[in-house]
Design a protein around this motif. Structure first.
Motif, PDB file in Angstrom:
ATOM      1  N   ARG A   1       0.819  -0.989  -0.100  1.00 18.90           N
ATOM      2  CA  ARG A   1      -0.069   0.144  -0.080  1.00 18.90           C
ATOM      3  C   ARG A   1       0.672   1.235  -0.102  1.00 18.90           C
ATOM      4  N   GLN A   2       1.136   1.689   1.183  1.00 17.59           N
ATOM      5  CA  GLN A   2       1.871   3.075   1.204  1.00 17.59           C
ATOM      6  C   GLN A   2       3.612   2.766   1.142  1.00 17.59           C
ATOM      7  N   SER A   3       3.893   2.108   0.299  1.00 19.83           N
ATOM      8  CA  SER A   3       5.205   1.711   0.274  1.00 19.83           C
ATOM      9  C   SER A   3       6.308   2.905  -0.134  1.00 19.83           C
ATOM     10  N   GLY A   4       5.666   3.944  -0.282  1.00 20.44           N
ATOM     11  CA  GLY A   4       6.766   5.132  -0.628  1.00 20.44           C
ATOM     12  C   GLY A   4       7.882   5.147   0.553  1.00 20.44           C
ATOM     13  N   VAL A   5       7.275   4.629   1.631  1.00 21.10           N
ATOM     14  CA  VAL A   5       8.467   4.730   2.718  1.00 21.10           C
ATOM     15  C   VAL A   5       9.687   3.959   2.659  1.00 21.10           C
ATOM     16  N   LEU A   6       9.433   3.008   1.873  1.00 22.99           N
ATOM     17  CA  LEU A   6      10.617   2.044   1.365  1.00 22.99           C
ATOM     18  C   LEU A   6      11.278   2.729   0.224  1.00 22.99           C
ATOM     19  N   ALA A   7      10.444   3.081  -0.976  1.00 22.01           N
ATOM     20  CA  ALA A   7      10.841   3.654  -1.976  1.00 22.01           C
ATOM     21  C   ALA A   7      11.698   4.757  -1.694  1.00 22.01           C
ATOM     22  N   ALA A   8      11.438   5.492  -0.703  1.00 15.48           N
ATOM     23  CA  ALA A   8      12.179   6.971  -0.385  1.00 15.48           C
ATOM     24  C   ALA A   8      13.627   6.533   0.188  1.00 15.48           C
ATOM     25  N   ALA A   9      13.747   5.534   0.736  1.00 21.73           N
ATOM     26  CA  ALA A   9      15.109   4.972   1.210  1.00 21.73           C
ATOM     27  C   ALA A   9      15.795   4.694  -0.074  1.00 21.73           C
ATOM     28  N   GLY A  10      15.057   3.969  -1.085  1.00 25.06           N
ATOM     29  CA  GLY A  10      15.759   3.459  -2.253  1.00 25.06           C
ATOM     30  C   GLY A  10      16.317   4.696  -2.940  1.00 25.06           C
ATOM     31  N   LEU A  11      15.531   5.667  -3.225  1.00 28.17           N
ATOM     32  CA  LEU A  11      15.896   6.811  -3.904  1.00 28.17           C
ATOM     33  C   LEU A  11      17.177   7.391  -3.212  1.00 28.17           C
ATOM     34  N   ILE A  12      17.436   7.539  -1.948  1.00 26.98           N
ATOM     35  CA  ILE A  12      18.361   8.151  -1.271  1.00 26.98           C
ATOM     36  C   ILE A  12      19.675   7.276  -1.443  1.00 26.98           C
ATOM     37  N   ALA A  13      19.293   5.775  -1.517  1.00 22.89           N
ATOM     38  CA  ALA A  13      20.613   4.860  -1.643  1.00 22.89           C
ATOM     39  C   ALA A  13      21.161   5.079  -3.178  1.00 22.89           C
ATOM     40  N   LEU A  14      20.212   5.168  -3.947  1.00 24.41           N
ATOM     41  CA  LEU A  14      20.747   5.536  -5.445  1.00 24.41           C
ATOM     42  C   LEU A  14      21.829   6.656  -5.435  1.00 24.41           C
ATOM     43  N   ASP A  15      21.367   7.719  -4.624  1.00 25.55           N
ATOM     44  CA  ASP A  15      22.364   8.954  -4.584  1.00 25.55           C
ATOM     45  C   ASP A  15      23.541   8.800  -3.819  1.00 25.55           C
ATOM     46  N   GLU A  16      23.488   8.223  -2.622  1.00 28.57           N
ATOM     47  CA  GLU A  16      24.324   8.221  -1.410  1.00 28.57           C
ATOM     48  C   GLU A  16      25.455   7.013  -1.573  1.00 28.57           C
ATOM     49  N   GLN A  17      24.575   5.804  -1.850  1.00 27.04           N
ATOM     50  CA  GLN A  17      25.440   4.616  -2.093  1.00 27.04           C
ATOM     51  C   GLN A  17      26.161   4.197  -3.386  1.00 27.04           C
ATOM     52  N   PHE A  18      25.324   4.250  -4.258  1.00 28.66           N
ATOM     53  CA  PHE A  18      25.823   3.842  -5.550  1.00 28.66           C
ATOM     54  C   PHE A  18      27.167   4.247  -6.106  1.00 28.66           C
ATOM     55  N   PRO A  19      27.303   5.550  -5.764  1.00 26.33           N
ATOM     56  CA  PRO A  19      28.659   6.140  -6.128  1.00 26.33           C
ATOM     57  C   PRO A  19      29.951   5.580  -5.504  1.00 26.33           C
ATOM     58  N   LYS A  20      29.565   5.168  -3.932  1.00 24.78           N
ATOM     59  CA  LYS A  20      30.602   4.858  -3.174  1.00 24.78           C
ATOM     60  C   LYS A  20      30.866   3.235  -3.411  1.00 24.78           C
ATOM     61  N   LEU A  21      30.472   2.369  -4.289  1.00 23.41           N
ATOM     62  CA  LEU A  21      30.500   0.970  -4.281  1.00 23.41           C
ATOM     63  C   LEU A  21      31.964   0.606  -4.630  1.00 23.41           C
ATOM     64  N   PRO A  22      32.591   1.389  -5.454  1.00 19.01           N
ATOM     65  CA  PRO A  22      34.284   0.981  -5.439  1.00 19.01           C
ATOM     66  C   PRO A  22      35.031   0.874  -4.415  1.00 19.01           C
ATOM     67  N   GLN A  23      34.491   1.531  -3.182  1.00 18.39           N
ATOM     68  CA  GLN A  23      35.243   1.357  -1.849  1.00 18.39           C
ATOM     69  C   GLN A  23      35.063   0.015  -1.493  1.00 18.39           C
ATOM     70  N   ASP A  24      34.013  -0.654  -1.562  1.00 22.46           N
ATOM     71  CA  ASP A  24      33.680  -2.103  -1.265  1.00 22.46           C
ATOM     72  C   ASP A  24      34.505  -3.012  -1.926  1.00 22.46           C
ATOM     73  N   HIS A  25      34.760  -2.672  -3.350  1.00 22.17           N
ATOM     74  CA  HIS A  25      35.895  -3.594  -4.102  1.00 22.17           C
ATOM     75  C   HIS A  25      37.187  -3.403  -3.643  1.00 22.17           C
ATOM     76  N   PHE A  26      37.345  -2.254  -3.287  1.00 27.05           N
ATOM     77  CA  PHE A  26      38.877  -1.681  -2.861  1.00 27.05           C
ATOM     78  C   PHE A  26      39.150  -2.736  -1.451  1.00 27.05           C
ATOM     79  N   ARG A  27      38.174  -2.732  -0.648  1.00 21.73           N
ATOM     80  CA  ARG A  27      38.193  -3.209   0.812  1.00 21.73           C
ATOM     81  C   ARG A  27      38.189  -4.858   0.581  1.00 21.73           C
ATOM     82  N   ALA A  28      37.465  -5.224  -0.298  1.00 22.33           N
ATOM     83  CA  ALA A  28      37.414  -6.925  -0.475  1.00 22.33           C
ATOM     84  C   ALA A  28      38.893  -7.176  -1.167  1.00 22.33           C
ATOM     85  N   ALA A  29      39.553  -6.405  -1.980  1.00 21.27           N
ATOM     86  CA  ALA A  29      40.896  -6.666  -2.362  1.00 21.27           C
ATOM     87  C   ALA A  29      41.890  -6.525  -1.397  1.00 21.27           C
ATOM     88  N   THR A  30      41.802  -5.642  -0.411  1.00 25.18           N
ATOM     89  CA  THR A  30      42.725  -5.468   0.684  1.00 25.18           C
ATOM     90  C   THR A  30      42.538  -6.730   1.398  1.00 25.18           C
TER      91      THR A  30
END
Length: 396
Positions: free
Chosen positions: A276-305
């Motif tokens: 129903r009012q699933s915008g509460v979850l979609a809102a977090a997804g929108l933030i994640a696209l801006d906030e976390q998607f650009p930072k994913l190479p950091q996870d690759h670097f740490r796995a390699a470390t």
């Protein structure tokens, strides 16, 4: 307990005030306890999966202020914004927001295998085949045709072509070819663009649809330095997850052409996934696209470390990396000459260092998944835990 009757109106008011003050104290204590537990969970090093993350402060604020309506009626503006944005990112016509990646994949199989007696071709190590309860067959009535998964997560296209059914009433009808990118069981491996192009040509030649389980496709795009549109250009449908890789609390999207998504919305309702009012979850997804998607190479670097630390001389006789990580997933195996109880490593690291990961697949095989809530200090603690385990367990 004895009930004391108030002797005046003032006493009754005071009695009720005391009750309310006590309730307020209990509520405040509960809120503080929840906050302390949340902070405690952040202090631990949790590498069991990238699904264990807590919402960031920005995600929580967005969820609290999200504009919502009834998404079953197609009216939730935040869900619409998320669906439009992800469809645009992947350069497809439409998208539908669903509760989980499992449901996104199941809907894709059912939408492409719309008629009874259909078959989909899938790898024997695919998440769709191993970890989704065989939903395509159990719920969708579609038969899986299984192909051995190669070490890089791909399937031999020659083998796939040899398994496509001929037009014979004894056989189910081959309708769909499923791939996974990145590949979980194979250690976060990335399918190459050339492979995807050849898979597309095969599907066109044999009149098959191509579905991509892209739960962690975000990582694949960064690994190949491509846009999301480029990396999924050859797929007819794509399932992308918001809680893996991006760290949102829940939700996935199925992205495809408009006709497929129209079917998908009917199937989502059938499967009980229309919220129903699933915008509460979609809102977090929108933030994640801006906030976390650009930072994913950091996870690759740490796995390699971590992989580099294991390949260093001190840990080399204790554990070995199964494959050098391409993205954020690292598999380790106990060294064959290390006479250690394989069940001892996970509890030792958890109890002595508060570092948590999984033994998975077989004894002595371990999975570590990097995510945005594992920073450099937690990376150092992970390496220290493995060194401590070597000293403790090898000495026994």
């Amino acid at each position: 307990s004895k009930v004391i009757q108030p002797t005046s109106c003032e006493e009754e008011i005071e009695s009720r005030s005391r009750v309310m003050r006590n309730k307020s104290k209990i509520l405040i204590y509960a809120m503080v306890s929840i906050r302390v537990r949340s902070l405690s969970s952040l202090a631990r090093v949790d590498l069991r999966s990238d699904t264990v993350t807590l919402p960031t402060e920005a995600m929580s604020k967005a969820m609290q202020s999200a504009k919502c309506d009834d998404d079953v009626l197609g009216r939730d503006p935040t869900v619409q914004k998320l669906e439009e944005r992800v469809a645009h990112m992947l350069d497809k016509e439409d998208a539908v927001f669903v509760p989980s990646g499992t449901q996104a994949n199941l809907i894709a199989v059912m939408a492409h295998c719309w008629e009874r007696s259909c078959e989909y071709i899938v790898g024997d190590a695919a998440h769709i085949y191993l970890y989704e309860q065989g939903g395509g067959a159990v719920v969708g009535g579609a038969h899986p045709r299984v192909v051995p998964t190669q070490d890089d997560g791909s399937l031999s296209l020659d083998t796939v072509e040899s398994l496509i059914r001929s037009d014979d009433p004894h056989f189910p009808v081959s309708k769909l070819f499923c791939l996974e990118n990145t590949h979980n069981v194979k250690g976060g491996t990335v399918l190459t663009q050339e492979y995807m192009k050849q898979a597309r040509k095969l599907c066109d030649r044999k009149q098959l649809k191509l579905h991509l389980d892209g739960a962690r496709l975000w990582h694949a795009a960064h690994a190949l330095d491509l846009s999301m549109a480029q990396i999924c250009a050859d797929a007819d449908s794509i399932a992308v997850c918001l809680s893996k890789a991006l760290g949102a609390p829940a939700g996935s999207l199925l992205v495809a052409d408009s006709d497929t998504i129209a079917k998908a919305k009917r199937l989502r309702k059938l499967l009980g996934g229309a919220m129903r009012q699933s915008g509460v979850l979609a809102a977090a997804g929108l933030i994640a696209l801006d906030e976390q998607f650009p930072k994913l190479p950091q996870d690759h670097f740490r796995a390699a470390t971590i992989a580099d630390a294991i390949q260093a001389e001190y840990l080399r006789d204790f554990v070995q990396i199964e494959r050098y990580p391409e993205t954020n997933i690292l598999f380790l195996n106990l060294h064959p000459d290390a006479h250690v109880d394989p069940d001892a490593l996970v509890p030792y690291c958890a109890e002595e260092h508060d570092v948590h990961f999984l033994q998975i697949g077989k004894p002595g095989r371990y999975r570590l998944v990097l995510h945005h809530q594992v920073d450099d200090s937690k990376l150092e603690r992970t390496i220290a835990a493995l060194r401590g385990a070597r000293d403790k367990l090898l000495s026994n």
